[in-house]
Design an enzyme around this catalytic site. Sequence first.
Site, PDB file in Angstrom:
ATOM      1  N   CYS A  77       0.825  -1.211   0.000  1.00 35.19           N
ATOM      2  CA  CYS A  77       0.000   0.000   0.000  1.00 35.19           C
ATOM      3  C   CYS A  77       0.861   1.263   0.000  1.00 35.19           C
ATOM      4  CB  CYS A  77      -0.900  -0.020   1.238  1.00 35.19           C
ATOM      5  SG  CYS A  77      -1.765   1.528   1.554  1.00 35.19           S
ATOM      6  N   TYR A 100      -5.335   5.598  -9.114  1.00 37.25           N
ATOM      7  CA  TYR A 100      -6.467   4.784  -8.673  1.00 37.25           C
ATOM      8  C   TYR A 100      -7.742   5.191  -9.415  1.00 37.25           C
ATOM      9  CZ  TYR A 100      -3.860   2.625  -4.869  1.00 37.25           C
ATOM     10  OH  TYR A 100      -2.968   1.885  -4.157  1.00 37.25           O
TER      11      TYR A 100
END
EC number: 1.8.5.1
Length: 370
Positions: free
Chosen positions: A46, A224
């Site tokens: 992440c 994203y």
Amino acid sequence: MSKQWATSKNGAFQRQVSSFRETISKQHPIYKPAKGRYWLYVSLACPWAHRTLITRDLKGLSSVIGCSVVHWHLDEKGWRFLDMEKLVEDKESFLEHWHDAAGGIETAREDASRSFAAIKNDSQRFMVDASNEPHYGYKRISDLYYKSEPQYSARFTVPILWDLETQTIVNNESSEIIRILNSSAFDEFVDDKHKKVDLVPEHLEAQIDDFNSWVYNNINNGVYKAGFAEKADVYESEVANVFEHLDKVEKILGDKYAALEDKYGKDDRQKALSEFFTVGEQLTEADIRLYTTIIRFDPVYVQHFKCNFTSIRAGYPFIHLWVRNLYWNYDAFRHTTDFDHIKLHYTRSHTRINPLGITPLGPKPDIRHL
């Protein structure tokens, strides 16, 4: 399987707002600085959690704030730890380790372009796939959220900054966690070298905040928004926006490097690189926040999120030089970057994007040398 991200009716990606927003300071009525009181729960895959590991290392806090790492595979129940009851008997030995590990795991292999075919999503390699949760024996990140708030109903995200004394989440917003770690709150527990590290110096704070603002919306979160778009027109708009702002970063870094060559001469590359940063002439939070996206760009975002106008290494020579300088010349960046976790997580966890779960081997190498 339920969706692992949220989209609006027009197919656009929507990021969840963090729920726990406390800080740590000597003035705080509850959360006061202490060695060994706080714990980080992170994913090495992440980019948001990665920020906190880099900052923790740069500030010399690896022995002050411990760390646990979740498995790279995110399933329908969320992030998980390894079950240490099945793996080891000596629980004290691995508990002690987390206070000293910069990346929280055996990480940072220089080239992850080996075969991934034999690695299963349920692999149980301690200190390779994940760590344990050493305090409560929890199997899931969700357990920490429910312990903090029994009625919690949102997604279970990382990073988490946890208080072992009150047994609750202090903060789960990465941008705020790195400001907490960078503050002087923990100075009494680190040496003079690390006390001097200031990633948000007052004279650069306004510039850092401005840079972070547009980088977050258009690059950090932009990849994203492109990758998780569920309609073609949304994707095309978002991917164009990502590269428009990468062009902006390239111009900033290109101008900076030209000025440094004028200052030191073209033959003294090392001096130029010692001041080659996004904001000012020193390493700042702005570099950390951009780095965690750029280091993932060629290995993942080009193919997996369809951000494929070009790669960093092929299309952005100054961003490419900047990211390699951070990786190869600063241990905090290299030792917290795990290309295996990065590649395996995205390609095995996002089944709507990559239903066959095949992990690409390239690019080779994961990052080029300076």
